[in-house]
Design a protein around this motif. Structure first.
Motif, PDB file in Angstrom:
ATOM      1  N   VAL A  22       3.457   6.285   7.750  1.00 34.70           N
ATOM      2  CA  VAL A  22       3.382   4.953   8.332  1.00 34.70           C
ATOM      3  C   VAL A  22       4.820   4.450   8.457  1.00 34.70           C
ATOM      4  CG1 VAL A  22       2.528   2.603   7.997  1.00 34.70           C
ATOM      5  CG2 VAL A  22       1.148   4.543   7.243  1.00 34.70           C
ATOM      6  N   LYS A  23       5.239   4.161   9.684  1.00 34.84           N
ATOM      7  CA  LYS A  23       6.618   3.705   9.926  1.00 34.84           C
ATOM      8  C   LYS A  23       6.805   2.229   9.628  1.00 34.84           C
ATOM      9  CE  LYS A  23       8.466   7.523  11.456  1.00 34.84           C
ATOM     10  NZ  LYS A  23       9.536   8.192  10.769  1.00 34.84           N
ATOM     11  N   SER A  24       5.754   1.418   9.838  1.00 30.95           N
ATOM     12  CA  SER A  24       5.879  -0.012   9.559  1.00 30.95           C
ATOM     13  C   SER A  24       4.506  -0.601   9.283  1.00 30.95           C
ATOM     14  CB  SER A  24       6.537  -0.742  10.731  1.00 30.95           C
ATOM     15  OG  SER A  24       5.688  -0.717  11.856  1.00 30.95           O
ATOM     16  N   ILE A  25       4.503  -1.709   8.532  1.00 27.43           N
ATOM     17  CA  ILE A  25       3.288  -2.439   8.204  1.00 27.43           C
ATOM     18  C   ILE A  25       3.612  -3.920   8.353  1.00 27.43           C
ATOM     19  CG2 ILE A  25       1.654  -3.052   6.384  1.00 27.43           C
ATOM     20  CD1 ILE A  25       2.053  -0.298   5.235  1.00 27.43           C
ATOM     21  N   SER A  26       2.743  -4.653   9.019  1.00 27.95           N
ATOM     22  CA  SER A  26       2.921  -6.101   9.149  1.00 27.95           C
ATOM     23  C   SER A  26       2.196  -6.794   8.005  1.00 27.95           C
ATOM     24  CB  SER A  26       2.368  -6.599  10.478  1.00 27.95           C
ATOM     25  OG  SER A  26       3.089  -6.039  11.539  1.00 27.95           O
ATOM     26  N   LEU A  27       2.930  -7.595   7.257  1.00 27.97           N
ATOM     27  CA  LEU A  27       2.342  -8.366   6.169  1.00 27.97           C
ATOM     28  C   LEU A  27       2.636  -9.841   6.403  1.00 27.97           C
ATOM     29  CD1 LEU A  27       3.499  -6.267   3.079  1.00 27.97           C
ATOM     30  CD2 LEU A  27       1.248  -6.307   4.107  1.00 27.97           C
ATOM     31  N   PRO A  28       1.697 -10.722   6.048  1.00 28.12           N
ATOM     32  CA  PRO A  28       1.988 -12.149   6.151  1.00 28.12           C
ATOM     33  C   PRO A  28       3.013 -12.558   5.092  1.00 28.12           C
ATOM     34  CG  PRO A  28      -0.134 -11.807   5.094  1.00 28.12           C
ATOM     35  CD  PRO A  28       0.364 -10.455   5.545  1.00 28.12           C
TER      36      PRO A  28
END
Length: 72
Positions: A22-28
């Protein structure tokens, strides 16, 4: 300890376990990512010595916003 560390996600497809980087993850804001079996985990690659039970590793990861998260 490792030449490279990657974030991986594990999924099941038709009774077959699959892992992918996984290259990136969006988190709040103030969000958390749980690393656990059967989900996201760190993959240690190019180990320069065998790992032993109880070994500890400290990692620093920087997000796009330059906030720092420490994994121990």
């Amino acid at each position: 300890m490792a030449g490279r560390t990657e974030l991986h996600e594990m999924t099941m497809e038709k009774d077959v376990m699959k892992m992918r980087e996984v290259k990136s993850i969006s988190l709040p804001a103030n969000g958390k990512l749980e690393l656990k079996p059967g989900g996201y985990h760190l993959m240690l690659l190019q180990l320069n010595a065998p790992l032993k039970a109880g070994d500890k590793r400290s990692e620093e990861h920087t997000s796009e916003l330059q906030s720092r998260q420490y994994l121990v």
